[in-house]
Design an enzyme around this catalytic site. Structure first.
Site, PDB file in Angstrom:
ATOM      1  N   HIS A  97       0.868  -1.183   0.000  1.00  0.00           N
ATOM      2  CA  HIS A  97       0.000   0.000   0.000  1.00  0.00           C
ATOM      3  C   HIS A  97       0.907   1.237   0.000  1.00  0.00           C
ATOM      4  O   HIS A  97       2.009   1.194   0.531  1.00  0.00           O
ATOM      5  CB  HIS A  97      -0.836  -0.051   1.288  1.00  0.00           C
ATOM      6  CG  HIS A  97      -1.894   0.986   1.415  1.00  0.00           C
ATOM      7  ND1 HIS A  97      -1.625   2.278   1.802  1.00  0.00           N
ATOM      8  CD2 HIS A  97      -3.227   0.926   1.222  1.00  0.00           C
ATOM      9  CE1 HIS A  97      -2.751   2.964   1.855  1.00  0.00           C
ATOM     10  NE2 HIS A  97      -3.747   2.175   1.499  1.00  0.00           N
ATOM     11  N   ASP A 144       3.045  -4.471   8.257  1.00  0.00           N
ATOM     12  CA  ASP A 144       1.859  -3.624   8.108  1.00  0.00           C
ATOM     13  C   ASP A 144       0.665  -4.566   8.250  1.00  0.00           C
ATOM     14  O   ASP A 144       0.304  -5.288   7.332  1.00  0.00           O
ATOM     15  CB  ASP A 144       1.899  -2.948   6.733  1.00  0.00           C
ATOM     16  CG  ASP A 144       0.591  -2.256   6.398  1.00  0.00           C
ATOM     17  OD1 ASP A 144      -0.349  -2.310   7.207  1.00  0.00           O
ATOM     18  OD2 ASP A 144       0.514  -1.662   5.305  1.00  0.00           O
ATOM     19  N   GLN A 153      -4.528  -5.245   7.169  1.00  0.00           N
ATOM     20  CA  GLN A 153      -5.483  -6.260   6.717  1.00  0.00           C
ATOM     21  C   GLN A 153      -5.286  -7.569   7.479  1.00  0.00           C
ATOM     22  O   GLN A 153      -6.240  -8.329   7.666  1.00  0.00           O
ATOM     23  CB  GLN A 153      -5.329  -6.517   5.208  1.00  0.00           C
ATOM     24  CG  GLN A 153      -5.456  -5.268   4.341  1.00  0.00           C
ATOM     25  CD  GLN A 153      -6.865  -4.666   4.353  1.00  0.00           C
ATOM     26  OE1 GLN A 153      -7.849  -5.311   4.717  1.00  0.00           O
ATOM     27  NE2 GLN A 153      -6.957  -3.398   3.960  1.00  0.00           N
ATOM     28  N   LYS A 179     -10.458  -0.590  10.595  1.00  0.00           N
ATOM     29  CA  LYS A 179     -10.663  -1.809   9.806  1.00  0.00           C
ATOM     30  C   LYS A 179     -10.997  -2.993  10.719  1.00  0.00           C
ATOM     31  O   LYS A 179     -11.421  -4.041  10.268  1.00  0.00           O
ATOM     32  CB  LYS A 179      -9.417  -2.132   8.984  1.00  0.00           C
ATOM     33  CG  LYS A 179      -9.104  -1.085   7.915  1.00  0.00           C
ATOM     34  CD  LYS A 179      -7.887  -1.469   7.121  1.00  0.00           C
ATOM     35  CE  LYS A 179      -7.224  -0.307   6.446  1.00  0.00           C
ATOM     36  NZ  LYS A 179      -7.928   0.221   5.300  1.00  0.00           N
ATOM     37  N   CYS A 186      -4.785   2.378  -3.623  1.00  0.00           N
ATOM     38  CA  CYS A 186      -3.553   2.929  -3.026  1.00  0.00           C
ATOM     39  C   CYS A 186      -2.379   1.971  -3.208  1.00  0.00           C
ATOM     40  O   CYS A 186      -1.556   1.797  -2.288  1.00  0.00           O
ATOM     41  CB  CYS A 186      -3.740   3.268  -1.547  1.00  0.00           C
ATOM     42  SG  CYS A 186      -5.015   4.497  -1.268  1.00  0.00           S
TER      43      CYS A 186
HETATM   44  N1  C6P Z   1      -6.267   0.362   2.948  1.00  0.00           N
HETATM   45  C1  C6P Z   1      -8.086  -0.070   1.409  1.00  0.00           C
HETATM   46  O1  C6P Z   1      -9.169   0.179   0.896  1.00  0.00           O
HETATM   47  P1  C6P Z   1      -5.015   3.857   7.109  1.00  0.00           P
HETATM   48  O2  C6P Z   1      -5.536   4.677   5.967  1.00  0.00           O
HETATM   49  O3  C6P Z   1      -3.839   4.532   7.793  1.00  0.00           O
HETATM   50  O4  C6P Z   1      -6.058   3.411   8.058  1.00  0.00           O
HETATM   51  O5  C6P Z   1      -4.459   2.491   6.459  1.00  0.00           O
HETATM   52  C2  C6P Z   1      -3.529   2.522   5.409  1.00  0.00           C
HETATM   53  C3  C6P Z   1      -3.268   1.142   4.913  1.00  0.00           C
HETATM   54  C4  C6P Z   1      -2.005   0.597   5.081  1.00  0.00           C
HETATM   55  N2  C6P Z   1      -1.734  -0.667   4.719  1.00  0.00           N
HETATM   56  C5  C6P Z   1      -2.670  -1.461   4.174  1.00  0.00           C
HETATM   57  C6  C6P Z   1      -2.307  -2.867   3.822  1.00  0.00           C
HETATM   58  C7  C6P Z   1      -3.955  -0.979   3.965  1.00  0.00           C
HETATM   59  O6  C6P Z   1      -4.880  -1.781   3.438  1.00  0.00           O
HETATM   60  C8  C6P Z   1      -4.265   0.363   4.321  1.00  0.00           C
HETATM   61  C9  C6P Z   1      -5.615   0.934   4.046  1.00  0.00           C
HETATM   62  C10 C6P Z   1      -7.616   0.745   2.582  1.00  0.00           C
HETATM   63  O7  C6P Z   1      -7.381  -0.985   0.995  1.00  0.00           O
HETATM   64  C11 C6P Z   1      -7.804   2.204   2.356  1.00  0.00           C
HETATM   65  S1  C6P Z   1      -6.743   2.857   1.094  1.00  0.00           S
END
Ligand code: C6P
Length: 416
Positions: free
Chosen positions: A133, A210, A213, A236, A374
């Protein structure tokens, strides 16, 4: 993905009971029952979390760590109790290893800006993968620009797997940090993180996962995973927005300089010199997201109240069913078919742009995400500009997969 600790066997996951906890799931969209298949972007919230946040603001709100009065002490106790809940949830050794941030993105930036600036120098290497991401790419590019370190990219196989032997080729004596997704937000691939942690440590490097997910779909035990840093976002995980977690080994947090300066992160301040509070306060400058942290604690309590083995099995069954059904739709191609996957499925449909597809699905009450998710570098490698992505949570049902498939077939009639 880590296996679950042994628990009592429950014959079937009671999805109807779980759904009843999520008020939003009973609403309609465009006159159709809501089918929410975008939990990877942000999950819906159970009543227990909504109530906990409401209770903070209606009953127990004050700033934390500051007041010598009852309400402030109560808010502080609740905020710190949430930290302890998170510690237990990921089996961290000590509560001081749990740093609250505003999300995973901030947590990764924190690691890059503090650990990175302090310990990664020109010529050192940071290894990420092709599936990352943007939140786990851009902070390392900023670090590269600031320090002259080198960013190396471990490849992804055509099915979305991250191959260990290929990964080993990009790790070497110059590797200082490996920073990788636990689970890909686009492909659903579960990366072999324990094995990669072994490779990183054998090279003398640290590893950051990270877990945005990853933590949603399985039990995470940071000690068992063998990582050095683990980050995730509360929203999430069925919790509020505006709260995230950085877990790091105590000795790393001790060695890292502060991220931001301000109230709450200091020991003493004079105009000549400031000394820091110990972790986690050192990394939590300013008034923190109090209600959000308490809401995350409530989300953890909620998940702990479920049989998470059964929940994970339910999600896996949803994924298998969705993969089978989607692959049967003429013109649909699945993106991400690795053997080890969590409940996220991207796909493309011949002749239909993912955004148009998502718009038509919305008319059927079906919420999916369309776009690059992203992860633009991954899209380029996959040779697509965008995908449509269905992602599943504990509250989704097989019938909702049927609604998705039916809506896709109707969309073909409209778009092609
Ligand atoms: N992915 C998706 O629709 P934040 O925005 O800080 O809560 O998370 C960022 C982020 C970082 N790593 C991974 C693997 C992610 O999936 C995400 C967020 C969302 O896939 C929103 S772009």
């Amino acid at each position: 993905m880590t296996s679950h600790p042994a628990k009592k066997i429950v014959p079937a996951f009671d999805v109807a009971k779980v759904r009843a906890d999520f008020p939003i799931l009973s609403r309609t969209v465009h006159g159709k029952p809501l089918v929410f298949l975008d939990s990877a972007a942000s999950a819906q919230k159970p009543r227990q979390v909504i109530d906990a946040v409401t209770k903070v603001y209606s009953d127990e709100y004050a700033n934390v760590h500051r007041g010598a009065y009852y309400l402030s002490e109560t808010a502080t106790a609740n905020y710190e109790a949430a930290r302890e809940k998170v510690r237990g949830f990921i089996n961290a050794k000590n509560v001081s290893e749990i740093v609250f941030t505003k999300g995973a993105t901030e947590a990764i930036n924190l690691v890059a800006a503090t650990y990175g600036r302090a310990f990664i120098k020109a010529g050192d290497e940071v290894v990420i993968t092709a599936v990352e991401h943007h939140s786990n790419i851009v902070p390392w590019q900023l670090l590269r620009d600031a320090t002259g370190c080198v960013l190396r990219i471990a490849p992804v196989s055509p099915d979305g797997s991250v191959d260990l032997a290929e990964f080993a080729k990009v790790i070497g004596p110059k590797t200082k940090l490996v920073a990788i997704a636990h689970v890909s937000n686009v492909l659903g691939t579960v990366l072999p993180v324990r094995e990669i942690a072994g490779l990183a440590h054998a090279a003398g490097a640290k590893i950051m996962l990270d877990g945005c997910q990853g933590i949603v779909h399985r039990h995470v035990d940071v000690q068992d995973l063998g990582c050095d840093f683990y980050v995730f976002s509360g929203h999430k995980l069925y919790g509020p927005t505006g709260i995230g977690v950085l877990w790091a080994r105590a000795e790393l947090l001790d060695a890292m300089p502060p991220y931001q300066g301000g109230g709450d992160m200091i020991d003493t301040v004079t105009f000549a010199k400031t000394t820091w509070a110990p972790a986690p306060a050192k990394f939590e400058a300013g008034t923190p997201p109090i209600a959000q942290a308490i809401g995350l604690g409530a989300a953890v309590d909620y998940l702990n109240s479920l049989d998470r083995v059964a929940a994970a099995d339910h999600e896996d069954a949803l994924l298998r069913y969705a993969m089978t059904r989607l692959a049967q739709v003429p013109g649909v191609r699945l993106i991400g078919t690795a053997p080890h996957k969590a409940a996220v499925q991207s796909f493309v449909m011949d002749g239909a742009h993912p955004h148009d597809l998502a718009t038509v699905l919305d008319r059927h009450g079906v919420c999916v995400r369309a776009g690059h998710h992203c992860a633009q570098p991954l899209m380029e490698i996959l040779g697509v500009s965008a995908t449509t992505r269905a992602s599943f949570g504990i509250y989704n049902t097989m019938e909702e997969v049927d609604v998705l498939v039916h809506a896709l077939i109707r969309a073909q009639e409209v778009l092609l």
